[in-house]
Design a protein around this motif. Structure first.
Motif, PDB file in Angstrom:
ATOM      1  N   ASN A  14      23.156  40.659  33.801  1.00 47.83           N
ATOM      2  CA  ASN A  14      24.266  40.332  34.897  1.00 47.83           C
ATOM      3  C   ASN A  14      25.538  39.551  34.203  1.00 47.83           C
ATOM      4  O   ASN A  14      25.434  38.341  34.562  1.00 47.83           O
ATOM      5  CB  ASN A  14      23.781  39.962  36.031  1.00 47.83           C
ATOM      6  N   ASP A  54      28.708  39.077  34.680  1.00 45.66           N
ATOM      7  CA  ASP A  54      29.519  38.500  35.685  1.00 45.66           C
ATOM      8  C   ASP A  54      29.134  37.299  36.203  1.00 45.66           C
ATOM      9  O   ASP A  54      29.508  36.176  36.299  1.00 45.66           O
ATOM     10  CB  ASP A  54      29.871  39.523  37.098  1.00 45.66           C
ATOM     11  N   VAL A 112      29.496  34.586  33.449  1.00 49.68           N
ATOM     12  CA  VAL A 112      30.687  34.073  33.628  1.00 49.68           C
ATOM     13  C   VAL A 112      31.110  33.066  34.689  1.00 49.68           C
ATOM     14  O   VAL A 112      31.608  31.932  34.701  1.00 49.68           O
ATOM     15  CB  VAL A 112      31.680  35.142  33.672  1.00 49.68           C
ATOM     16  N   PHE A 113      30.320  33.418  35.761  1.00 53.25           N
ATOM     17  CA  PHE A 113      30.544  32.384  37.064  1.00 53.25           C
ATOM     18  C   PHE A 113      29.876  31.382  36.816  1.00 53.25           C
ATOM     19  O   PHE A 113      30.489  30.074  37.075  1.00 53.25           O
ATOM     20  CB  PHE A 113      30.022  33.343  38.338  1.00 53.25           C
ATOM     21  N   ASN A 152      31.718  29.316  34.407  1.00 49.12           N
ATOM     22  CA  ASN A 152      33.075  28.571  35.265  1.00 49.12           C
ATOM     23  C   ASN A 152      32.514  27.391  36.072  1.00 49.12           C
ATOM     24  O   ASN A 152      33.357  26.357  36.190  1.00 49.12           O
ATOM     25  CB  ASN A 152      33.843  29.580  36.077  1.00 49.12           C
TER      26      ASN A 152
END
Length: 330
Positions: free
Chosen positions: A267, A269, A272-273, A276
């Motif tokens: 996964n 995304d 990346v989340f 962040n």
């Protein structure tokens, strides 16, 4: 009346002189020898305390001896022990007169007074005592002086010296038979080394103490080396255990991290989340942080000056309109 007083006074003087010439007194601590023309026999001895009568001098004379125990000592004498040790010995003896007639017959030629007789008797006793101290040659120093004083043969030595002194008369007679003296006790006052021997003994003792100190120091150094070696070995064991445990923890962490990374690879995304979120967490928790935004960012349109131009007073700007081409400031 005056003549009577003179006769009374003369009578008292004559009585005093007569009592001095014809009487004597024996104390309970004394024995008297009453001699007739300088000769004494068994009947001449008076031991009962109290007054007695005698013929005037030079027919009869009275010599009184103190029968209590008397004390005498020897000067320091050099002797040798059985182990060839040179020592300096000082001894003492106690004695008393037990046969006044024999004592008088042996020492009357020393003088008229009793003290002169005692002085001559003590010379003989002192000579016998010095000779009897030769019994010391039968004993070793280690037998006379033991640790704690137990098992010392010093009392045995004193008993031997006492027997020897008592048999110190000439022709094998005892002092009692020959001089009328009984030696009550004999003791050793001191046994010391001569000065040069004492110095050698002190040097030997000093060398022995130094040897003991060196042995103790060597033992201490050896023990210290052993303790240091044990401490180093224990530290190495602890360090090896810690490294082994750290390797196990790292391996466990790497395995758990591999599982986590595998989940993130499925996964992107989410990865990346999370990156962040971690970035914001690190930025906001810092002591000082500066964020840069443009006036196109949502919530920052009011900072765009071009939206307020050409507006009538009281007219609200429209944020739905497209923004001018000019860029805004932060």
């Amino acid at each position: 009346m005056r003549l009577i007083s003179i006769f009374v006074l003369v009578g008292l003087v004559v009585l005093a002189i007569a009592s001095f010439m014809f009487t004597y007194t024996v104390k309970f601590t004394e024995a008297a020898v009453v001699t007739t023309f300088g000769q004494a026999d068994e009947r001449s001895i008076v031991t009962e305390p109290g007054p007695g009568f005698r013929l005037p001098y030079p027919i009869q004379g009275v010599t009184k001896y103190d029968t209590r125990i008397r004390f005498m000592s020897t000067r320091q004498e050099a002797q040798q022990t059985a182990d060839d040790r040179q020592v300096v010995v000082e001894a003492f003896a106690t004695y008393r007169v037990v046969d006044p007639r024999v004592f008088f017959s042996r020492f009357s030629n020393a003088g008229e007074r009793a003290e002169q007789h005692f002085e001559r008797a003590e010379e003989i006793l002192r000579s016998n005592l010095r000779s009897s101290l030769g019994e010391l040659s039968r004993y070793r120093m280690s037998e006379l002086f033991t640790a704690g004083g137990e098992g010392s043969r010093l009392p045995e030595l004193e008993e031997r010296v006492l027997r020897s002194v008592r048999q110190g008369g000439t022709d094998g007679d005892s002092l009692r038979e020959e001089y009328g003296i009984e030696v009550v006790s004999v003791g050793i006052s001191s046994i010391v080394f001569p000065q040069e021997v004492t110095r050698a003994v002190f040097e030997r003792m000093k060398a022995e103490r130094q040897r003991l100190a060196s042995d103790l120091e060597s033992q201490g150094s050896s023990r210290a080396d052993t303790i240091i070696a044990e401490a180093v070995a224990a530290a190495q064991t602890i360090e090896a255990f810690a490294e082994q445990r750290a390797a196990q923890v790292r391996a466990l962490g790497e395995r758990e991290a591999a599982e986590f990374l595998a989940q993130l690879s499925t996964n992107p995304d989410l990865a990346v989340f999370l990156a962040n979120v971690e970035f914001f967490r690190d930025s906001l928790t810092a002591r000082q942080a500066t964020l840069m935004f443009t006036n196109k960012t949502a919530g920052f349109e009011l900072l765009d000056a071009s939206r307020l131009q050409s507006r009538a007073p009281g007219e609200l700007p429209s944020f739905a309109e497209p923004m001018p081409s000019s860029g805004g400031e932060r």
